[in-house]
Scaffold this motif. Structure first.
Motif, short mmCIF file in Angstrom:
data_model
loop_
_atom_site.label_atom_id
_atom_site.label_comp_id
_atom_site.label_asym_id
_atom_site.label_seq_id
_atom_site.Cartn_x
_atom_site.Cartn_y
_atom_site.Cartn_z
N UNK A 230 -2.69 12.75 -8.69
CA UNK A 230 -2.72 11.83 -9.81
C UNK A 230 -1.44 11.00 -9.90
N UNK A 231 -0.95 10.51 -8.77
CA UNK A 231 0.29 9.71 -8.74
C UNK A 231 0.02 8.33 -9.32
N UNK A 232 0.93 7.89 -10.19
CA UNK A 232 0.79 6.57 -10.82
C UNK A 232 2.04 5.73 -10.68
N UNK A 233 2.92 6.12 -9.77
CA UNK A 233 4.21 5.44 -9.63
C UNK A 233 4.23 4.41 -8.50
N UNK A 234 3.08 3.95 -8.04
CA UNK A 234 3.05 2.97 -6.96
C UNK A 234 3.89 1.72 -7.28
N UNK A 235 3.86 1.19 -8.52
CA UNK A 235 4.68 0.02 -8.81
C UNK A 235 6.19 0.27 -8.63
N UNK B 200 7.17 -13.47 -5.23
CA UNK B 200 5.75 -13.65 -4.95
C UNK B 200 4.87 -13.05 -6.03
N UNK B 201 3.58 -13.38 -5.96
CA UNK B 201 2.62 -12.57 -6.69
C UNK B 201 2.51 -11.27 -5.89
N UNK B 202 2.05 -10.21 -6.54
CA UNK B 202 2.07 -8.91 -5.88
C UNK B 202 0.82 -8.13 -6.20
N UNK B 203 0.38 -7.37 -5.21
CA UNK B 203 -0.75 -6.48 -5.36
C UNK B 203 -0.34 -5.13 -4.80
N UNK B 204 -0.50 -4.07 -5.59
CA UNK B 204 -0.08 -2.73 -5.18
C UNK B 204 -1.31 -1.82 -5.15
N UNK B 205 -1.46 -1.11 -4.05
CA UNK B 205 -2.59 -0.19 -3.86
C UNK B 205 -2.07 1.23 -3.71
N UNK B 206 -2.81 2.19 -4.22
CA UNK B 206 -2.62 3.59 -3.88
C UNK B 206 -3.72 3.94 -2.90
N UNK B 207 -3.34 4.50 -1.75
CA UNK B 207 -4.31 4.82 -0.70
C UNK B 207 -4.14 6.26 -0.24
N UNK B 208 -5.14 6.78 0.46
CA UNK B 208 -5.11 8.17 0.92
C UNK B 208 -4.20 8.37 2.13
N UNK B 209 -4.16 7.39 3.04
CA UNK B 209 -3.30 7.51 4.22
C UNK B 209 -3.03 6.13 4.80
N UNK B 210 -1.97 6.07 5.61
CA UNK B 210 -1.55 4.82 6.24
C UNK B 210 -1.23 5.08 7.71
N UNK C 44 0.86 -1.18 0.00
CA UNK C 44 0.00 0.00 0.00
C UNK C 44 0.90 1.23 0.00
N UNK C 45 0.60 2.17 -0.90
CA UNK C 45 1.41 3.38 -1.03
C UNK C 45 0.47 4.58 -0.86
N UNK C 46 0.76 5.41 0.15
CA UNK C 46 -0.03 6.61 0.37
C UNK C 46 0.37 7.65 -0.67
N UNK C 47 -0.62 8.13 -1.42
CA UNK C 47 -0.35 9.08 -2.50
C UNK C 47 -1.35 10.24 -2.45
N UNK C 48 -1.01 11.27 -3.17
CA UNK C 48 -1.95 12.38 -3.34
C UNK C 48 -2.06 12.67 -4.82
#
Length: 158
Positions: A107-112, A132-142, A101-105
């Motif tokens: 129009x960020x698209x660089x989570x990978x 592993x298999x991987x799942x990447x999320x962009x989230x508002x806060x962590x 999970x990556x906290x972004x603000x």
């Protein structure tokens, strides 16, 4: 130089990596749960001791490179917790899943790119054949205001 046949613990030495003390929980939960041949880790944050070492969101307070460093630190913490619970990282037979999970603000698209820092360290320690298999999320806060939180599931020797 990393040898292909090296174990995870040997690779850590070859890479010159000393794992930190495993983080203590910030709430009421277990850092890891071992059931059957799986070890589930709680969300791993980029902390040292009881302190978040990186605070902010990618695209606002932090750039991608700072978030990559945060992901690297969170991965070191994950490895430290896994070693604490297993006794040795050599008991890991595969990394099943990596959730980032990556906290972004905005129009960020660089989570990978941020997540790759965690993937790269895991590959360096365990080898490409255990990716592993991987799942990447962009989230508002962590939690704690950190930019990255990892979820890791390991397959382990019984």
């Amino acid at each position: 130089m990393i040898t292909q046949s090296a174990s995870a613990e040997e690779r850590l030495q070859q890479l010159g990596i000393t794992l930190p003390q495993p983080p203590e929980p910030f709430g009421i939960y277990a850092e890891a749960v071992h059931t059957g041949n799986l070890l589930f880790l709680t969300g791993m944050l980029p902390t040292e001791g009881r302190t978040a070492k990186f605070i902010g969101r990618v695209g606002a307070e932090l750039d991608v490179e700072a978030a990559r460093k945060a992901a690297h630190l969170a991965t070191l913490n994950a490895l430290a917790v896994a070693r604490q619970y297993l006794g040795s990282l050599d008991k890991v037979t595969r990394i099943v899943r990596l959730g980032v999970s990556v906290a972004t603000s905005g129009d960020v698209r660089d989570q990978p790119k941020v997540a790759d820092a965690a993937s790269e360290l895991l590959q360096d320690v365990f080898g490409k054949d255990k990716n592993p298999c991987r799942l990447v999320y962009g989230v508002a806060s962590l939690p704690l205001g950190t930019p990255v939180e990892l979820e890791v599931i390991f397959e382990v020797k019984s």
